[in-house]
Design a protein around this motif. Structure first.
Motif, mmCIF file in Angstrom:
data_model
loop_
_atom_site.group_PDB
_atom_site.id
_atom_site.type_symbol
_atom_site.label_atom_id
_atom_site.label_comp_id
_atom_site.label_asym_id
_atom_site.label_seq_id
_atom_site.Cartn_x
_atom_site.Cartn_y
_atom_site.Cartn_z
ATOM 1 N N TYR A 589 0.828 -1.204 0.000
ATOM 2 C CA TYR A 589 0.000 0.000 0.000
ATOM 3 C C TYR A 589 0.865 1.259 0.000
ATOM 4 O O TYR A 589 0.540 2.254 -0.655
ATOM 5 C CB TYR A 589 -0.940 -0.004 1.205
ATOM 6 N N GLU A 590 1.980 1.215 0.729
ATOM 7 C CA GLU A 590 2.898 2.351 0.738
ATOM 8 C C GLU A 590 3.460 2.596 -0.658
ATOM 9 O O GLU A 590 3.591 3.741 -1.100
ATOM 10 C CB GLU A 590 4.027 2.113 1.733
ATOM 11 N N ILE A 591 3.805 1.532 -1.366
ATOM 12 C CA ILE A 591 4.323 1.657 -2.735
ATOM 13 C C ILE A 591 3.272 2.301 -3.638
ATOM 14 O O ILE A 591 3.568 3.197 -4.435
ATOM 15 C CB ILE A 591 4.733 0.273 -3.290
ATOM 16 N N LEU A 592 2.038 1.851 -3.500
ATOM 17 C CA LEU A 592 0.949 2.387 -4.322
ATOM 18 C C LEU A 592 0.692 3.865 -4.010
ATOM 19 O O LEU A 592 0.459 4.670 -4.922
ATOM 20 C CB LEU A 592 -0.321 1.565 -4.104
ATOM 21 N N MET A 593 0.727 4.221 -2.737
ATOM 22 C CA MET A 593 0.563 5.624 -2.352
ATOM 23 C C MET A 593 1.653 6.487 -2.967
ATOM 24 O O MET A 593 1.385 7.567 -3.516
ATOM 25 C CB MET A 593 0.608 5.767 -0.825
ATOM 26 N N ARG A 594 2.890 6.009 -2.866
ATOM 27 C CA ARG A 594 4.026 6.760 -3.400
ATOM 28 C C ARG A 594 3.891 6.931 -4.919
ATOM 29 O O ARG A 594 4.090 8.020 -5.453
ATOM 30 C CB ARG A 594 5.336 6.042 -3.062
ATOM 31 N N MET A 595 3.530 5.823 -5.592
ATOM 32 C CA MET A 595 3.442 5.864 -7.053
ATOM 33 C C MET A 595 2.316 6.794 -7.508
ATOM 34 O O MET A 595 2.470 7.558 -8.458
ATOM 35 C CB MET A 595 3.232 4.454 -7.591
ATOM 36 N N ARG A 596 1.171 6.727 -6.825
ATOM 37 C CA ARG A 596 0.068 7.608 -7.207
ATOM 38 C C ARG A 596 0.434 9.078 -6.976
ATOM 39 O O ARG A 596 0.127 9.937 -7.813
ATOM 40 C CB ARG A 596 -1.190 7.260 -6.407
ATOM 41 N N ALA A 597 1.095 9.380 -5.854
ATOM 42 C CA ALA A 597 1.471 10.760 -5.560
ATOM 43 C C ALA A 597 2.460 11.292 -6.592
ATOM 44 O O ALA A 597 2.329 12.426 -7.075
ATOM 45 C CB ALA A 597 2.066 10.854 -4.158
ATOM 46 N N LEU A 598 3.447 10.486 -6.941
ATOM 47 C CA LEU A 598 4.424 10.908 -7.951
ATOM 48 C C LEU A 598 3.753 11.139 -9.298
ATOM 49 O O LEU A 598 4.062 12.103 -10.010
ATOM 50 C CB LEU A 598 5.532 9.859 -8.083
ATOM 51 N N GLU A 599 2.833 10.250 -9.650
ATOM 52 C CA GLU A 599 2.096 10.400 -10.909
ATOM 53 C C GLU A 599 1.294 11.701 -10.906
ATOM 54 O O GLU A 599 1.273 12.448 -11.888
ATOM 55 C CB GLU A 599 1.157 9.202 -11.096
#
Length: 648
Positions: A589-599
């Motif tokens: 979930y942390e990876i997904l949060m990071r990826m969505r924020a960067l996107e």
């Protein structure tokens, strides 16, 4: 002091900043120098106007009020509790106390000699910056964060103490201006003021023929030394300039420059080639430059928000918070920490929005002053996961009032909610497409109505009800009376206990989203619409994890944990047999949060839809790895809640 007492003092100090930044040897030396004082309720430690003592203080036990004299008598300016550092102006300012300290509960206080601690300041930039940030924020009680909330103290601190480096990171060099406006001592005040106006700067450095600084004249000097006393502007600047001028060399580190400005109460600091006044001017730094140099500091951003009720300023600060977010994401900072920082910033904005709305409304609704209420954040902000300014989900909960006040209360809280939402929208947040906001009368209700809402959703879990549950069950009281939200939480758990089958419906709802990868192990993308061929990271990857975590936590009757990766962390403790899976889910979930924020930051949108073809090989693999716990968790839920039988 005996070794046993020294060790006890050191163990206490190391729990709190800035002492937590010290090496063991330095901490023990500080503990050795500590003087222990015991004061009883009603006593006074120091009074306003008294000369500063040669100590500053940290409260070990008890409660102390810091009082300010007003036309209405003494008013509480600050309340000190365990670990708070106060009397600190003696540390740098060496000036009389500006407040009076009154013992509220019997206190044990550690008094730390200023002369001893000054050596620590010189040798430890982290400690220096901690105090510097506190003074910059106008604190009289120096705490770890500027929001002064117990929650934030826990969130901003980790066992290693490393977060302090992120909050108050030192700079090898400060941003400053090399183009310094200068004049000679014989220049008239009027001409100097015209030069300042023409170049739009707030200071002018007065130099001799060698370009050595003799003094400085600022906007403040013009107001207080020229206009207020009525001095003729035909006089020379040497008659009103600040002299001698304090200088530093431009190569000095951030903490050294900043502490110099604080120690001498400077808004401008002149920089010379060798750091002395007998050297040519090389630059100038203002407190505004310092603020910009500390631009990646949440402490500075929070301070700015807490001291502004201007929408334009709040929007600018929230924009800067997004720049800070990008820095954290690029540098792989822990998502737990990043989410805590952004949540704290968002919470302060909400609190300020509430103050703005109340300030506007309260004169017309005096009877509402004593009515308890709280502002609820839901969805990602309720879970403390809203990194970007995505759509708002919020509501207002207020106490049940007598029948004669019901219409007035409904009108007041409706307007209050509208005002808060207006401020949040002005700060760049998106409106909720489904209108689940405090500006919608449906979601501005007394406690009894909210209880009925949840009872109805739990008793009759229709698809629409389950959709609301997925948003509303993650509510968090951000401002106002939080006991109201606690009472609502108790009601919810009682209602679930009385109808356990509700969890089966919730489990079924949690499995409605298929795994994010298709049969050929490729991303399941949108088939039509404006987001065709894009991957919906929110609905297909993040939402399944939030739904599963919420369901499992509810099944264990866990109260007070809304955050998704903290839910998985708690589940790891409760179910050791599945600990590894829950740990993987939290990390995913942390990876997904990071990826969505960067996107979102890269494309200046909410980051929800990702173009798989734009991802590099490593990114694609990382994203696919993050999906792996989803199907395993869904299988566990399917078996645990007997969904194969439940669907028949």
């Amino acid at each position: 002091m005996s070794n046993v007492i020294v060790n006890r003092v050191a163990e206490f100090l190391k729990r709190f900043p800035p002492f937590s930044f010290l090496e063991k040897r330095d901490l023990e030396l500080v503990a050795t120098a500590v003087e222990i004082q015991y004061l009883e309720k009603g006593e006074t430690l120091f009074r306003k106007g008294e000369p500063a003592r040669p100590h500053f203080f940290i409260l070990k036990e008890g409660t102390i009020n810091l009082l300010e004299d007003t036309q209405y008598g003494e008013e509480i300016r600050e309340v000190c509790d365990e670990g708070d550092v106060f009397g600190v102006l003696a540390l740098l300012g060496k000036r009389p106390y500006v407040l009076t300290s009154r013992i509220v509960e019997n206190c044990l206080i550690y008094a730390i000699p200023v002369s001893f601690f000054e050596k620590v300041l010189e040798e430890n930039s982290r400690v220096a910056l901690f105090f510097a940030a506190g003074f910059a924020a106008g604190q009289v009680v120096v705490r770890q964060d500027l929001s002064q909330s117990q929650k934030a103290r826990g969130e901003f601190k980790n066992a290693s103490g490393d977060h302090s480096l992120l909050i108050f990171s030192d700079q090898s060099e400060v941003n400053f201006s090399e183009k310094v406006l200068k004049c000679s001592p014989d220049t008239t005040i009027q001409h100097a003021a015209k030069l300042m106006a023409d170049t739009q700067v707030s200071s002018i450095v007065v130099c001799d023929q060698n370009d050595f600084p003799q003094g400085i004249l600022t906007d403040k000097d013009l107001r207080s030394r020229v206009l207020a006393p009525g001095i003729s502007t035909k006089n020379p600047v040497w008659a009103v300039m600040t002299s001698p001028v304090i200088t530093r060399k431009k190569q000095d580190g951030f903490s050294h420059i900043y502490l110099t400005m604080i120690r001498h109460r400077l808004h401008h600091l002149v920089l010379t080639l060798d750091g002395s006044a007998q050297s040519p001017v090389a630059g100038i730094i203002s407190d505004h430059d310092v603020f910009l140099s500390m631009g990646n500091s949440p402490a500075v951003l929070i301070h700015g928000l807490m001291n502004s009720l201007e929408l334009a300023d709040m929007r600018v600060i929230r924009d800067r918070a997004e720049q800070m977010l990008r820095y954290y994401l690029d540098n792989e900072i822990s998502m737990d920490f990043v989410a805590s920082v952004m949540t704290e910033i968002n919470d302060v904005i909400i609190s300020q929005a509430l103050e703005i709305s109340k300030k506007h409304l309260n004169p017309d609704y005096p009877e509402m002053e004593k009515v308890r209420f709280c502002f609820l954040s839901m969805g990602s902000e309720g879970r403390e996961e809203q990194l970007l300014r995505t759509d708002l989900d919020n509501a207002i909960l207020y106490q049940d009032v007598p029948e004669k006040l019901q219409a007035k209360a409904a009108e007041y809280f409706q307007k209050l909610g509208e005002g808060i939402v207006e401020v949040l929208l002005a700060c760049g947040f998106d409106a909720c497409p489904g209108k689940i906001m405090a500006s919608n009368p449906e979601w501005v209700q007394p406690l009894s109505v909210w209880k009925n809402y949840f009872s109805e959703w739990i008793l009759h879990p229709s698809p629409e009800a389950l959709l609301k549950v997925s948003i509303f069950f993650d509510f968090r009281a951000v401002a106002g009376n939080k006991k109201l939200s606690e009472e609502l939480t108790e009601h919810i758990y009682q209602a679930i206990a009385e109808k356990q089958i509700f969890l089966n419906f919730l489990a079924q709802n949690a499995l409605k989203n298929p795994p994010p990868l298709g049969f050929f192990k490729d991303f399941v993308v949108e088939k039509s619409g404006e987001n065709r061929d894009q991957f919906d990271i929110k609905s297909r990857a993040m939402l399944p994890l939030t739904d599963l975590a919420r369901l499992l936590v509810l099944s264990h009757r866990i109260v007070g944990i809304n955050n998704t990766f903290k839910r998985f962390e708690k589940l790891s403790e409760l179910e050791p047999g599945n600990a590894e899976l829950f740990s993987q889910a939290g990390k995913a979930y942390e990876i997904l949060m990071r990826m969505r924020a960067l996107e979102g930051l890269q494309n200046r949108n909410n980051g929800r839809f990702i173009q798989p073809k734009s991802l590099g090989k490593i990114q694609r693999q990382l994203l696919k790895n993050a999906f792996s716990p989803i199907s395993e968790l869904q299988e566990i839920v399917n078996i645990r809640f007997q969904l194969d039988y439940f669907r028949r």
